[in-house]
Design an enzyme around this catalytic site. Structure first.
Site, PDB file in Angstrom:
ATOM      1  N   ASP A  19      57.761  -1.218   3.021  1.00  0.00           N
ATOM      2  CA  ASP A  19      57.816  -1.325   4.481  1.00  0.00           C
ATOM      3  C   ASP A  19      57.207  -0.130   5.195  1.00  0.00           C
ATOM      4  O   ASP A  19      57.050   0.951   4.624  1.00  0.00           O
ATOM      5  CB  ASP A  19      59.273  -1.467   4.937  1.00  0.00           C
ATOM      6  N   ARG A  37      57.642  -6.011   4.917  1.00  0.00           N
ATOM      7  CA  ARG A  37      58.107  -6.251   3.547  1.00  0.00           C
ATOM      8  C   ARG A  37      57.726  -7.660   3.082  1.00  0.00           C
ATOM      9  O   ARG A  37      57.601  -7.923   1.888  1.00  0.00           O
ATOM     10  CB  ARG A  37      59.631  -6.143   3.466  1.00  0.00           C
ATOM     11  N   ASP A  88      59.894  -0.925  -6.957  1.00  0.00           N
ATOM     12  CA  ASP A  88      58.693  -1.329  -6.255  1.00  0.00           C
ATOM     13  C   ASP A  88      57.581  -0.295  -6.453  1.00  0.00           C
ATOM     14  O   ASP A  88      56.449  -0.630  -6.757  1.00  0.00           O
ATOM     15  CB  ASP A  88      58.977  -1.537  -4.757  1.00  0.00           C
ATOM     16  N   ASP A 133      56.618   7.287  -6.396  1.00  0.00           N
ATOM     17  CA  ASP A 133      55.714   8.200  -5.703  1.00  0.00           C
ATOM     18  C   ASP A 133      55.983   9.619  -6.208  1.00  0.00           C
ATOM     19  O   ASP A 133      55.436  10.027  -7.229  1.00  0.00           O
ATOM     20  CB  ASP A 133      55.951   8.032  -4.198  1.00  0.00           C
ATOM     21  N   LYS A 141      65.946  -1.997  -0.286  1.00  0.00           N
ATOM     22  CA  LYS A 141      65.499  -3.364  -0.222  1.00  0.00           C
ATOM     23  C   LYS A 141      64.127  -3.542  -0.857  1.00  0.00           C
ATOM     24  O   LYS A 141      63.699  -4.663  -1.093  1.00  0.00           O
ATOM     25  CB  LYS A 141      65.403  -3.797   1.259  1.00  0.00           C
TER      26      LYS A 141
HETATM   27  P1  IMP Z   1      59.723   8.694  -4.417  1.00  0.00           P
HETATM   28  O1  IMP Z   1      58.809   9.619  -3.647  1.00  0.00           O
HETATM   29  O2  IMP Z   1      59.148   8.363  -5.754  1.00  0.00           O
HETATM   30  O3  IMP Z   1      61.112   9.276  -4.498  1.00  0.00           O
HETATM   31  O4  IMP Z   1      59.799   7.344  -3.604  1.00  0.00           O
HETATM   32  C1  IMP Z   1      60.888   7.044  -2.805  1.00  0.00           C
HETATM   33  C2  IMP Z   1      60.750   5.777  -2.053  1.00  0.00           C
HETATM   34  O5  IMP Z   1      59.799   5.971  -1.029  1.00  0.00           O
HETATM   35  C3  IMP Z   1      60.240   4.547  -2.796  1.00  0.00           C
HETATM   36  O6  IMP Z   1      61.222   3.886  -3.532  1.00  0.00           O
HETATM   37  C4  IMP Z   1      59.797   3.710  -1.627  1.00  0.00           C
HETATM   38  O7  IMP Z   1      60.906   3.076  -1.042  1.00  0.00           O
HETATM   39  C5  IMP Z   1      59.248   4.758  -0.686  1.00  0.00           C
HETATM   40  N1  IMP Z   1      57.779   4.839  -0.788  1.00  0.00           N
HETATM   41  C6  IMP Z   1      57.027   5.677  -1.534  1.00  0.00           C
HETATM   42  N2  IMP Z   1      55.709   5.433  -1.353  1.00  0.00           N
HETATM   43  C7  IMP Z   1      55.647   4.391  -0.486  1.00  0.00           C
HETATM   44  C8  IMP Z   1      54.553   3.649   0.090  1.00  0.00           C
HETATM   45  O8  IMP Z   1      53.350   3.873  -0.170  1.00  0.00           O
HETATM   46  N3  IMP Z   1      54.902   2.655   0.942  1.00  0.00           N
HETATM   47  C9  IMP Z   1      56.195   2.343   1.260  1.00  0.00           C
HETATM   48  N4  IMP Z   1      57.233   3.006   0.738  1.00  0.00           N
HETATM   49  C10 IMP Z   1      56.962   4.023  -0.125  1.00  0.00           C
HETATM   50 MG    MG Z   2      62.326   1.968  -3.772  1.00  0.00          MG
END
Ligand code: IMP
Ligand code: MG
Length: 179
Positions: free
Chosen positions: A158, A164, A99, A102, A44
């Site tokens: 979130d 959100r 969005d 990370d 979402k």
């Molecule tokens: P990844 O670590 O790049 O795989 O990120 C996976 C998912 O973690 C993202 O799409 C977000 O949904 C969530 N995420 C990563 N960092 C944050 C943050 O600072 N706040 C909220 N959600 C996060």
């Molecule tokens: Mg995401």
């Protein structure tokens, strides 16, 4: 909306987000002039950004959504797809609208999944890039903000399902994250 008690500061105001989104919309408009563009986003978290970005792109676009459920910690980005794409994206120009990036593990997994559907091209457009914890090497073609290594909420992001709907992005206090 007042700052939630778990947060310590506003990082990006609604005005800054709108400015960044308009700039990204203009970049996409230039990059895909004359093309039919397919915007794909992930529910979402990507919802708010997708809605605003689509209106900032002055081209014919289609919008489609994926929903995923992480398998849990240690899954290294492997996710279960709980809602697949509705549209056929074969031979299409695709932009994956995120969005936040990370570690990049989720995105890496999703990019492979999308590439499996045979698009002509796939670019990534993220509102927020958090490069400090990157594990998967990903080419992010379009980015709004480069954020510090903090947990962020608001504008789609979130904390346990909450916040959100904040119109801005705020940093969560380290002690709330157990840091
Ligand atoms: P990844 O670590 O790049 O795989 O990120 C996976 C998912 O973690 C993202 O799409 C977000 O949904 C969530 N995420 C990563 N960092 C944050 C943050 O600072 N706040 C909220 N959600 C996060
Ligand atoms: Mg995401």
């Amino acid at each position: 909306m007042p700052l939630p008690p778990e947060c310590d500061a506003v990082l990006y105001s609604a005005e800054q987000i709108a400015e960044a989104t308009d700039a990204l919309g203009a970049q996409l408009t230039r990059a895909y002039t004359g093309e039919q563009l397919r915007l794909l986003s992930v529910l979402k978290g990507g919802l708010m950004f997708m809605a605003d970005l689509a209106r900032a792109v002055q081209l014919d676009v289609t919008m489609d959504f994926l929903a995923v459920q992480p398998y849990g910690p240690g899954a290294r980005g492997a996710v279960r797809v709980t809602k697949d794409l509705d549209d056929d994206i074969a031979d299409s120009r695709v932009v994956l609208v995120e969005d936040i990036v990370d570690t990049g593990l989720t995105l890496n997994y999703l990019l492979n999944l999308i590439k499996g559907h045979g698009p002509r091209s796939v670019d990534v457009c993220t509102l927020i890039d958090k490069p400090a914890r990157r594990i998967a090497q990903i080419d992010v073609a379009f980015r709004g903000f480069e954020a510090p290594d903090r947990f962020l909420v608001g504008y789609g992001l979130d904390l346990g399902g909450k916040y959100r709907n904040l119109p801005y992005v705020a940093t969560v206090r380290d002690e709330v994250m157990g840091l």
